[in-house]
Every structure is written in C-alpha cells, then in structure tokens.
Design an enzyme around this catalytic site. Sequence first.
Site, short mmCIF file in Angstrom:
data_model
loop_
_atom_site.label_atom_id
_atom_site.label_comp_id
_atom_site.label_asym_id
_atom_site.label_seq_id
_atom_site.Cartn_x
_atom_site.Cartn_y
_atom_site.Cartn_z
N LYS A 286 -2.91 6.70 1.48
CA LYS A 286 -2.66 7.07 2.87
C LYS A 286 -1.60 8.18 2.91
O LYS A 286 -0.50 8.02 3.43
CB LYS A 286 -2.22 5.84 3.67
CG LYS A 286 -2.47 5.99 5.18
CD LYS A 286 -2.30 4.67 5.88
CE LYS A 286 -2.48 4.81 7.39
NZ LYS A 286 -3.87 5.15 7.74
N GLU B 218 -16.32 6.67 4.83
CA GLU B 218 -15.60 6.08 5.95
C GLU B 218 -15.57 7.06 7.11
O GLU B 218 -15.98 8.22 6.98
CB GLU B 218 -14.18 5.66 5.56
CG GLU B 218 -13.29 6.78 5.07
CD GLU B 218 -11.89 6.28 4.72
OE1 GLU B 218 -11.04 6.29 5.61
OE2 GLU B 218 -11.66 5.89 3.56
N ARG C 145 0.83 -1.20 0.00
CA ARG C 145 0.00 0.00 0.00
C ARG C 145 0.86 1.25 0.00
O ARG C 145 0.53 2.24 -0.66
CB ARG C 145 -0.95 0.00 1.20
CG ARG C 145 -1.99 1.11 1.14
CD ARG C 145 -3.06 0.95 2.19
NE ARG C 145 -2.53 1.06 3.54
CZ ARG C 145 -3.29 0.95 4.63
NH1 ARG C 145 -4.58 0.70 4.52
NH2 ARG C 145 -2.76 1.05 5.84
#
Length: 385
Positions: free
Chosen positions: A232, A268, A130
């Site tokens: 992220k 989210e 990721r």
Amino acid sequence: MTGRTLCFPSLAPFSSLPSKMGRSYRSFASQVSSLQPLAHPSSPHREDGDAEAEWDGLGFGLMPTDYMYVAKCSGDRNFGRGQLRLFGNFQVSPSAGVLNYGQGVFEGTKAHRKENGHLLLFRPEQNAMRMRMGADRMCMPAPSVDQFVNALKQTALANRRWVPPPAKGSLYLRPLLIGTGPVLGLAPAPEYTFLIYASPVGTYFKEGTAPLNLYVEEDTDRASRRGTGSVKTISNYAPVLMAQMRAKNRGFSDVLYLDSQTKKNLEEVSSCNIFIAKGKNISTPATNGTILAGITRKSVIEIARDLGYQVEERAVGVDELAEADEVFCTGTAVGVAPVGTITYRDARMEYRTGRGTICQELSSTLTGIQTGKIEDGRGWIHEIF
C-alpha cells in the site's frame, strides 16, 4: 464481546480544559499545545460539544478534524513517543524522500460509534502488520504494532466528537509513513514521520449504496509482477488516475484491472478487491504479489466460510464474469459494495443485487460486527471510551 476494551480520558480542546486538573494531564496538554502547526486548522468546529456537521448524506471527502498524531524516527530507526497536535500543515524539506522518490506507505481504517457512545476499531493490528510489511519493501522503518494501534486509539479519542452517530457514517483514520528527511541521490531518507489524521466519512462512491458499474481496463496496468502491487505505497495510486478519470467521464463508477502479463485474469479495482459468486461458490483473485491483501477482503473470506460458502482464492479469468451470478467489491472505504454491471470490450454484463444476495448477507454481517450490533466472536473489535 470478546474483543479488547480500553478506557482513555476524554480529550477536550485545550482552551476548554478545566483549570484544576491532575499534574499528568496538564503536562500532556502542554506537550500537545507545543506542537501546534504552522497553519491553524480551518475546520468548522466549536471549542466544545459535538462537531458542527451535516451527518445526513455524508460522502467520502476530507472534513478536517481537531487533532492528528505525529511521531518521528531517525538514526536508530526507532520511532520516539508520538504526540497529538492540532490538525494542520507541517514543514518538510523540498528534498524529502517522499517528495522526490515517493518513499511512503499508508493505511486506512475506521472508528464507528456504538449506541452507548463507545468507539469501535476493526482489526487495527492487521493494518499495523501490513504497514510494517510495506515499509520493509520500501526500505523504511515502521512503528511497532503496539505503537500503531495505540496511536489509532489516541487519534480516534481526540477526535471523538467528529465520529458520526450510529448508522450515519464513521471516522476514517489515515495512518501515513513517509520519508521526510532530505536526500538528493537515490537512497532511503535519513528521517521518517509517522502520522495519523482523521475525517468523518459516509459512502465512498457517488452512487452511495447503489450498485456499481465497472469498466474492464485493458490499456493501463495497475501493477506488474515483482513490483509493488501488493504494497500500500503512495506510488501505486496516482498512475491509475488517468484510467479512472476516463472511465468516470463515460459514466462508470470505477475501473477493473487485468493482470499485466496475460490480460486474461482479474486483478482488482482502483481502490478495492473484487469477488465473483456463482451459486454457493465465491472466488477472488489470489494475492500473488500484484494484488493488495485487503483487510476487509480477508475478513469477508472468513465470514463467508463461517456462513457455509465455498471460497476460493485463485486466478479468476475475465471470461468468468459472463457466468457469475454476483460480483462485489471489498475495502475499508467501500465496505462490501455490490456491482450491478461490468462492461468488457463490447459486452455489458448484469448481476444480481439487493435483498437475498450473498453480497447483502456479507455486508450486513460485516457491518454488524464493526458497529457492535453483532457479537464479535473473533477478537476483531477494539472498544475504546
């Protein structure tokens, strides 16, 4: 256990290393000592033995530990061999890419202490991959999967005395990839730093293990389509602080965001993914470019399907909250956290929590695997000692 097992020598602080050690160990110690930071760490620790910490009631705050891992990259875009150094501040140019243009990504994972004292890492390759995906989106080089995973293991072992006892918490590991090279015009930085630091942590929310109370936010967007919501990156988090602070000042645990285009679908929470359950059916918003593909989220989906639940990744309408039996959040920091209430406009909806719930079953299964109490049949666990 079918996961990976790796053995490293225990790393004691260098002032307490035995005088008669092997040549390679002395060389390694010398390398680390030469990387001491400008400011000595102020963490309350002894030079040997267990960390002096109150493990009971441990929250989610920074408790400086002994060592951090640092690696540099410039020119050929390949990270050199990283090294452990004492935890502390380091110098960076005022014109660094991360300071001026937010060029940075990060990860979060945990090390748990097994009953036999060994340390367990959970799916670190997923974090590595990721980070590489996020780095590509932010025009940054990234460490290889092997270097990332090995760096996590070194950092965990170097700070092993800060890993709480079983059932008392975990050692949170924060990998950071930032543009530290100087740049004035808008452009990728010429140099990058990959580092990992650690802190012992307990529960993320102030409620501890109590059910969360969420507020549906309509005035602030977390992410937009074709943006960086699925990455992220550090630049995703400060913009949600205002909405989060407003909600917390009103007594809520956190904010649940809607999609920026229609304001009709769930996205989210500020720091975790969301699930709803009705009967044996579980639904979670699909990762369509605006939602972070959480590693805990992915793991919970796999566990739930193995347990016989029907799991759908799809657009989840905010109106479905009124019909749900359960709602829960997932994330590295929060684990699998039950939601007791959600407030949307003038409606306050309540959900099942506690014993016998899907959330409780998924949480205990995931935690059991992460802590070594349930056999890992998937190759998710790396055991190090």
